[in-house]
Design a protein around this motif. Structure first.
Motif, mmCIF file in Angstrom:
data_model
loop_
_atom_site.group_PDB
_atom_site.id
_atom_site.type_symbol
_atom_site.label_atom_id
_atom_site.label_comp_id
_atom_site.label_asym_id
_atom_site.label_seq_id
_atom_site.Cartn_x
_atom_site.Cartn_y
_atom_site.Cartn_z
ATOM 1 N N GLY A 1 13.614 -22.537 17.167
ATOM 2 C CA GLY A 1 14.921 -22.601 17.806
ATOM 3 C C GLY A 1 15.919 -21.611 17.275
ATOM 4 N N LYS B 1 14.480 -26.193 21.140
ATOM 5 C CA LYS B 1 15.340 -27.002 20.285
ATOM 6 C C LYS B 1 14.608 -27.295 18.989
ATOM 7 C CE LYS B 1 17.731 -31.452 20.049
ATOM 8 N NZ LYS B 1 17.981 -32.756 20.716
ATOM 9 N N TRP C 1 22.742 -29.833 23.596
ATOM 10 C CA TRP C 1 21.403 -30.221 24.051
ATOM 11 C C TRP C 1 21.388 -31.630 24.632
ATOM 12 C CZ3 TRP C 1 17.111 -27.069 24.008
ATOM 13 C CH2 TRP C 1 17.209 -25.873 23.296
#
Length: 806
Positions: A217, A244, A423
């Motif tokens: 990420g 992520k 996110w």
């Protein structure tokens, strides 16, 4: 004075006479008048006028009794046009005849009220999706409808050259929020094996989507994806992606894929087929959810959930540094998502690390000093409070020119650089709901501000805004190294226009879709490769638009492409071109060669450093770039032809004599369809006249037995006219040309997809695609010199061919 007085100065008493035109003759006027007699005579007239005003008996309306200079045409139906003291009487008179019907639509002033505007906007958004910056762009840009969106195409001002200067020396900003987002969650092994089937195994392409450089990420990646197990055919396009960073005990990985809207749904369908996903009802989320219970793989469609701005140019970092200030930890009594976020010790450490890292990068001069694809998450102050009073050009500070840059901060990326609440869907919705309106900020600022221009305490209490900064390295071409580099900024919903205005006020120049095409052309890159489904769809749409525009002109104003020996002026017929150049295959399927090793081999072959081309499929197209050697211009759909040795000799002779004539002029061909078109037109007009005479005879016959007037029947010849139109179009421009390779006096082995005057080259240049066997034949005779002819010209010009292998 009497002329016979002999110059005497004594006054002469004479009588005053006045001629009365109505009566005639002389009339004697009194030298004086008695005031009492005059008032007595006028008293009766004053009484009559007062009585007439008090008891009107005339048939005139109130607005008709006004002086002529005060009368208005709209007074008869609009009382507000009259003076205020006459409006009540006017309404009383007009009420006797009933209220007038409102036939006129509401005025523009009424329609432009905020409440009515919102209703109008909601109505217009049903057909095409609007971005958050739509209204700002609609006032300054030409808008177009593409891919289900209403997007800005080009500025209303002349900004073509200035936009290029912004990408070279300053900063160009574009709203690319129409690029859709797809979120995929699942075990890493299952995702890796699945994407390998869409990437193509055993190829010498770039890193895979699950490479170690991206999985943490810290960087954004870019990859070409294909249909399942169909490489090298079935290309979907190039996609950006970010991962992520997983937590310690998390077995699920989260991936964001950013897809162009033209290929978004096709990619979703391929992913659902790849991971065997089924649509699930997700009431809590606004996005569509696809899930596989057995493999625990999930897919969420997050289209139109995020804002994404693209900053291009060396001053991108200076503008972001001025606009994005890290948020300071709020007071303990404040309650917001940011205070809840900092309540966790780990989150507080991450926020502090991000802020320190961003402050260390303050003095860098360009984004090229940062690691390519670096991701940095920030929690910044509300962009509305960091906007300058007037538009200011943000530049690197004087300290950045003197102080040395922190090399450790520029070369390293912290492990948790991409950690952000952006996110989380629930957090994004909370941020959007808790946003303070601009009106409320203005009201509170007027109440609490002490010194004009200074920040008040209320502004410090505004919630933080999470953003993701993604560094873009730019072009990898040695001649254009780093061109097109900058930042991509991902912003949560609700803060799009606020952030956009802040960046504009700090000196970013706005661009649109035209600038995206210009940047890709200057970087010698094609936005949509010809073998992708997106390119096929866009090509068909462009061809239909150009054909309709061509046939809207009268026949004597159309260019006769049959006489100019141009088989396809509005489209690049790649399947037929490949089929005619293949020696052993009759398959019309083709693909664009993407293997870097093979492209470098072709580059050496064109440069004379290699003598043979081996292991290259004949069904592939070679991406090339062209630069005009001398004068001449070329456009999209220009043909690339093989020259003969006599053409080169003729060109050398002209250059020695300083003659700027074209290398070759195509002789006019014979239009064999011209006679057919004339006969077809004659018979068509004859048929229409015959049908009209039949309708007239029927009308006259019916009129003899009818007492009422008989109207001639409608023609009902729409099908006949449409078929005639299609036949005439086919005779002007055949949809299936007999040949592409031998369409003119020189063999055609490629087409240009983009061509214009390029500022990098300081000459006319472009990019296109050619066949493999065409390159083989070219290298044997004339090296890397080719002939280029525009579809609207008869002149051939020499150009230098080069392979695009970067």
């Amino acid at each position: 004075m009497d002329g016979k007085s002999g110059g005497s100065n004594l006054p002469r008493i004479t009588e005053k006479f006045e001629y009365d035109a109505a009566i005639g003759g002389n009339c004697r006027l009194d030298n004086e008048i008695t005031t009492f007699q005059h008032c007595h005579r006028r008293m009766e007239e004053i009484k009559a006028l007062t009585s007439a005003i008090a008891n009107p008996s005339s048939t005139k309306l109130v607005f008709q009794k006004l002086p002529k200079h005060m009368r208005r045409r709209a007074m008869s139906h609009n009382p507000n046009r009259l003076p205020r003291k006459y409006r009540l009487a006017h309404r009383a008179q007009m009420s006797k005849s009933g209220a007038p019907a409102k036939t006129k639509r509401p005025s523009r002033k009424y329609r432009r009220k905020p409440a009515n505007l919102l209703l109008e906007y909601q109505k217009r958004k049903r057909s095409n999706i609007w971005l958050e910056t739509h209204i700002w762009h609609a006032k300054r840009f030409h808008m177009t409808t593409k891919w289900g969106y209403k997007l800005a195409e080009s500025s209303c001002d002349k900004t073509f050259r200035s936009s290029y200067r912004a990408t070279i020396k300053h900063c160009l900003i574009q709203d690319i929020s129409h690029v859709g987002n797809i979120e995929i969650r699942g075990p890493l092994d299952i995702l890796r094996n699945g994407f390998e089937r869409m990437r193509g195994r055993g190829t010498s392409m770039e890193l895979g989507i699950c490479a170690k450089a991206y999985i943490g990420g810290q960087r954004e990646g870019s990859i070409e994806l294909f249909s399942i197990d169909s490489y090298p055919y079935g290309a979907l396009g190039r996609f950006q992606f970010i991962w992520k960073r997983p937590s310690e005990n998390d077995t699920q990985q989260t991936l964001w894929l950013f897809a162009h809207p033209s290929v978004y749904q096709q990619l979703v369908d391929e992913l659902c087929k790849l991971f065997d996903l089924e649509v699930q009802d997700d009431v809590s989320s606004k996005s569509k959810k696809h899930q596989n219970v057995a493999t625990t793989v999930e897919l969420h469609e997050m289209k139109n959930h995020l804002n994404r701005f693209r900053l291009t140019g060396p001053l991108s970092h200076a503008i972001l540094t001025a606009a994005f200030k890290p948020k300071v930890a709020p007071a303990s009594d404040e309650h917001s998502w940011f205070s809840d976020y900092l309540g966790n010790e780990q989150n507080s450490f991450v926020h502090e690390t991000h802020s320190n890292h961003w402050n260390k990068l303050e003095h860098i001069k360009s984004t090229a000093e940062l690691p390519p694809g670096m991701i940095l998450a920030l929690n910044i102050e509300d962009p509305r409070i960091n906007r300058p009073k007037k538009r200011t050009k943000a530049v690197p500070s004087i300290e950045s020119l003197v102080q040395s840059v922190d090399e450790e901060a520029c070369c390293t990326i912290p492990d948790f650089n991409g950690d952000s609440v952006i996110w989380d869907l629930n957090q994004r919705e909370r941020i959007q709901n808790e946003k303070v309106s601009t009106h409320e900020i203005c009201v509170q600022r007027n109440k609490n501000i002490l010194v004009p221009g200074e920040r008040c305490a209320f502004e410090n209490k505004l919630q933080a805004v999470p953003v993701l900064l993604i560094q873009r390295p730019g072009s990898k071409n040695p001649k254009r190294l780093g061109y097109g580099g900058g930042y991509d900024v991902i912003i949560p919903p609700g803060y799009g226009i606020s952030t956009w205005m802040c960046l504009i006020m700090w000196g970013a120049k706005p661009g649109a879709l035209r600038e995206t095409e210009t940047i890709s052309r200057e970087a010698l890159e094609d936005e949509f490769l010809p073998d992708t489904e997106t390119a096929v769809i866009n090509s068909n749409l462009t061809e239909n638009e150009l054909r309709k525009k061509y046939f809207r002109r009268p026949p004597n104003k159309r260019q006769n492409y049959l006489k100019h020996s141009i088989a396809s002026p509005f489209k690049c017929p790649w399947p037929q071109l490949i089929q005619e150049w293949c020696t052993y295959s009759t398959n019309s399927k083709f693909y664009v060669l993407r293997d870097k090793n093979k492209l470098r081999e072709i580059e050496q072959f064109l440069g004379g450093r290699s003598k043979t081309l081996t292991n290259i499929d004949e069904n592939c197209l070679i991406p090339v770039s062209l630069a005009m050697n001398d004068r001449g211009n070329a456009n999209k759909f220009s043909i690339i032809c093989l020259p003969k040795k006599q053409d080169l000799r003729h060109n050398r002779t002209n250059r020695k004599q300083f003659i700027n004539k074209p290398v070759l002029t195509e002789p006019l061909a014979i239009d064999q369809n011209e006679t057919k078109r004339k006969l077809l037109r004659f018979h068509h007009l004859t048929t229409l006249k015959r049908l009209r005479r039949q309708r007239i005879r029927v009308k006259r016959k019916n009129q003899e037995y009818s007492e009422q007037k008989v109207i001639i029947a409608p023609p009902r010849t729409a099908n006949l006219i449409n078929s005639q139109y299609d036949r005439m179009c086919e005779l002007w421009l055949p949809s299936a040309p007999k040949t592409i390779r031998q369409q003119c006096s020189r063999e055609v082995f490629g087409y240009l997809t983009q061509c214009q005057f390029m500022f990098h080259e300081a000459k006319v240049a472009g990019i296109g695609y050619v066949t493999v066997n065409g390159i083989r034949k070219l290298s044997k005779s004339t090296g890397n010199q080719v002939l280029v002819r525009d579809s609207n010209s008869l002149n051939y010009r020499l150009a230098t061919l080069a392979c695009r292998c970067h």
